[in-house]
Design a protein around this motif. Structure first.
Motif, PDB file in Angstrom:
ATOM      1  N   ARG A 107      15.079  -9.937 -19.280  1.00 37.17           N
ATOM      2  CA  ARG A 107      14.920  -8.697 -18.507  1.00 37.17           C
ATOM      3  C   ARG A 107      13.460  -8.516 -18.117  1.00 37.17           C
ATOM      4  O   ARG A 107      13.134  -7.990 -17.092  1.00 37.17           O
ATOM      5  N   TYR A 139      17.577  -9.632 -10.821  1.00 38.72           N
ATOM      6  CA  TYR A 139      16.216  -9.112 -10.946  1.00 38.72           C
ATOM      7  C   TYR A 139      15.885  -8.110  -9.845  1.00 38.72           C
ATOM      8  O   TYR A 139      15.229  -7.093 -10.096  1.00 38.72           O
ATOM      9  N   GLU A 140      16.345  -8.364  -8.639  1.00 38.57           N
ATOM     10  CA  GLU A 140      16.126  -7.387  -7.568  1.00 38.57           C
ATOM     11  C   GLU A 140      16.977  -6.143  -7.805  1.00 38.57           C
ATOM     12  O   GLU A 140      16.530  -5.021  -7.550  1.00 38.57           O
ATOM     13  N   TYR A 185      18.110 -16.734 -13.944  1.00 35.77           N
ATOM     14  CA  TYR A 185      16.911 -16.867 -14.779  1.00 35.77           C
ATOM     15  C   TYR A 185      16.382 -18.305 -14.725  1.00 35.77           C
ATOM     16  O   TYR A 185      15.171 -18.528 -14.580  1.00 35.77           O
ATOM     17  N   CYS A 198      17.732  -4.835 -10.597  1.00 38.33           N
ATOM     18  CA  CYS A 198      17.151  -4.032 -11.681  1.00 38.33           C
ATOM     19  C   CYS A 198      16.199  -2.959 -11.162  1.00 38.33           C
ATOM     20  O   CYS A 198      15.968  -1.952 -11.845  1.00 38.33           O
ATOM     21  N   GLU A 244      14.700 -18.891 -11.349  1.00 38.50           N
ATOM     22  CA  GLU A 244      13.440 -18.146 -11.247  1.00 38.50           C
ATOM     23  C   GLU A 244      12.346 -18.807 -12.082  1.00 38.50           C
ATOM     24  O   GLU A 244      11.216 -18.991 -11.616  1.00 38.50           O
TER      25      GLU A 244
END
Length: 474
Positions: free
Chosen positions: A474, A164-165, A361, A167, A364
Motif C-alpha cells: 500500500r 495505486y491510482e 505491484y 487509492c 510497478e
C-alpha cells in the motif's frame, strides 16, 4: 479532476502533433472516464467537443449548429467551416458517442471521411471519435467494412484505473479497506468518485452523497453502491452489458457460472446445459466487450487444452458472485442479509482482487528497478486435474531477466486472516518443480495478514525468496 491517465495523455499528445489531418478512436466501457480524459486533453486547445445524443440526423445537426453558433447548418457547411478554421489554426474535433451520429446520418459520416482524405489531408484537423459501444464502434469505424479502417492513426482503449491510482480516491483508508474498495469499484472512475464523495475526499462534493457511516463504513459504501436496489449509485454491470448485447438471460447465467469458479468450456457447457458450440460464441461476445477474458498458461499459449475463462473486472465479479446468487435479498431490500453474504465470501472474493493487486505491484516495482529481476510478462500457470475437474498451479508466474539471463518468478497470493507459515512457503517451492525453466527462479509470497516468525526466519536461509505484505504494498 483527472487522476492517473499519464500514458493515455501521452498517446493523445503524440496524435495531436503534426500539421496534417488525423483520426483517433477512443473507446472503453461506460463509466471508465473517457469523456473526462478527453475534456482534460482538450483544455487550452482550439477544440469542438460534441456529444452525439441518440436522436435523428436533423436534430444532431441542429445541436451541432447551436454548439458552433451557426444557424441552419448542414453537413457540407459544417465541413467548410472546419476548413476555414483549420486554415488559420490547428483544430481538434471530438465527437463523443460517434456511433449515434453515424446511425442517425450515414451520409454525414461519408462526407466527413471524404474531407479527411481530401480537402483536409494537408490541414491540421485532428478528429477523435469516442464511444463506449465496442460492437458499434467496431462496426462503424474500426471494422473490416468501415470506411475509416485504414485511416486511424491512434486506437486508444481506456481501461479502469489500477489499484495505486484508485487509492487516491480512498483518502486514509487502511490497506485492507483500500483493497476491498478497489475490488468492488473495479477501478472504474464512475464508482470511484462516488466512493470518494462518501469518504469526504475534497473535490468530489458535487456528487451530493452523505458521508459513509462511521459504524461500518465498508458495509454502508457497499450498500449504497450496489446492495440497496432502490438507492444504489454504483454502475450496475447488467445495465452496462445491456447496451451491447441481447439475450441477457444466457449471458447472466454464464457470468454467474464463471463467478463460481467454473471456468473451462466443457464445465460451463455442462452447467448452463448448452453444447460447447453454443457456449463458445457467447463467451466470444463477452470477450469482444471486455467482460470476460480467455487465459492460457504463460508457457503454453498454444495449448488449447489449457485455457480457462474469467471475468475481467472485479466489480462485475462482485455483482455475479454476491448479488445475483442472492437476488431475492436484493429485490426485497434485505441489505443486512446481503452484507452477511459479502462477509462470508470475503476471503474467496478478495483472493481474486489481491492477485490483481500483486500483479500490479510486480509491474510497478519492476518499472522502478526495485526488484532483483525485471518483469517482461506476467500471467499464470496451472495443471488440469481432469478427473476432479479442477486446476492447480500458481497465482502468478512472471517471465523476466536477472543480470541479463532468463528468470522465472513464481508467486502465491494469500488473502485470509491468518499469518502465513513455513509449510505454505514449502508448498510454493515444491510446486515449482512442475514447471521446468532455465535460468534463475524467484519465489514471491504475498500475504495480507503477514507472516509467522518461523516463516520469516526460514525464508532468510532460502535463496531468492521474498515475503511481501499488503501493508508494504500500500
Amino acid at each position: 479532476m483527472l487522476i492517473g491517465r499519464r500514458d493515455e495523455i501521452q498517446s493523445l499528445n503524440g496524435f495531436f502533433e503534426g500539421d496534417t489531418a488525423g483520426v483517433a478512436v477512443v473507446s472503453g466501457s461506460i463509466g471508465v472516464g473517457k469523456t473526462t480524459l478527453l475534456q482534460e486533453f482538450a483544455k487550452e486547445k482550439n477544440a469542438i467537443f460534441f456529444d452525439a445524443y441518440e436522436t435523428t440526423g436533423k436534430h444532431q445537426l441542429e445541436r451541432l449548429g447551436k454548439l458552433m453558433s451557426i444557424e441552419n447548418i448542414d453537413a457540407e457547411r459544417f465541413c467548410k467551416e472546419i476548413t476555414e478554421k483549420a486554415s488559420k489554426e490547428k483544430i481538434l474535433i471530438i465527437i463523443d458517442q460517434y456511433q449515434n451520429f453515424v446511425k442517425a446520418d450515414p451520409d454525414f459520416d461519408k462526407l466527413l471521411y471524404s474531407y479527411v482524405i481530401g480537402e483536409w489531408k494537408s490541414l491540421p484537423v485532428k478528429l477523435i471519435f469516442c464511444s463506449d459501444a465496442f460492437v458499434l464502434i467496431d462496426k462503424y469505424v474500426k471494422g473490416k467494412k468501415a470506411i475509416w479502417k485504414n485511416n486511424i492513426s491512434l486506437d486508444l482503449v481506456v481501461n479502469p484505473l489500477g489499484f495505486y491510482e484508485s487509492c487516491e480516491f480512498f483518502a486514509d483508508a487502511s490497506p485492507r479497506e483500500a483493497a476491498y474498495l478497489y475490488g468492488i469499484t473495479g477501478g472504474i472512475p464512475y464508482n470511484l468518485v462516488r466512493v470518494a464523495n462518501m469518504l469526504k475526499v475534497p473535490g468530489y462534493e458535487k456528487y451530493g452523497l452523505a458521508p459513509a457511516s462511521d459504524g461500518n463504513k465498508l458495509k454502508d459504501i457497499t450498500a449504497r453502491l450496489f446492495l440497496d436496489k432502490n438507492m444504489s449509485v454504483g454502475l450496475n454491470p447488467e445495465n452496462v452489458m445491456a447496451t451491447e448485447l441481447r439475450e441477457l438471460a444466457y449471458y447472466n447465467y454464464m457470468l454467474t457460472t464463471l463467478a463460481k469458479g467454473i471456468n473451462r468450456v466443457n464445465q460451463i457447457s455442462a452447467e448452463v446445459e448448452k453444447p460447447k458450440d453454443v457456449v463458445v460464441p457467447y463467451l466470444n461476445s463477452l470477450m469482444a466487450i471486455d467482460i470476460c477474458t480467455k487465459d492460457t498458461a504463460i508457457t503454453e499459449i498454444t495449448n488449447r487444452k489449457k485455457t480457462r475463462y474469467s471475468i475481467v473486472n472485479t466489480s462485475t465479479l462482485f455483482w455475479y458472485k454476491i448479488v445475483v446468487p442472492n437476488y431475492e435479498d436484493y429485490v426485497s431490500g434485505n441489505i443486512d442479509s446481503l452484507w452477511s453474504k459479502v462477509e462470508a465470501s470475503m476471503d474467496e472474493y478478495m483472493e481474486t482482487v489481491f492477485i490483481k493487486i500483486c500483479a500490479e505491484y510486480l509491474r510497478e516495482q519492476s518499472d522502478k528497478n526495485l526488484l532483483p529481476f525485471t518483469v517482461e510478462e506476467i500471467g499464470n500457470w496451472w495443471v488440469n486435474d481432469e478427473e476432479a475437474g479442477t486446476t492447480d498451479g500458481f497465482d502468478l508466474v512472471s517471465l523476466g531477466k536477472c543480470e541479463g539471463k532468463s528468470a522465472t518468478i513464481f508467486a502465491q497470493c494469500y488473502y485470509n486472516n491468518e499469518p502465513i507459515e513455513v509449510a505454505q512457503l514449502k508448498v510454493l517451492i515444491e510446486k515449482t518443480k512442475q514447471l521446468h525453466r532455465q535460468g534463475d527462479a524467484f519465489y514471491l509470497v504475498f500475504a495480507n495478514a503477514g507472516f509467522h516468525e518461523n516463516a520469516i526466519t526460514i525464508s532468510s536461509a532460502i535463496k531468492n525468496i521474498m515475503l511481501i505484505t499488503l501493508d508494504e504494498m500500500r
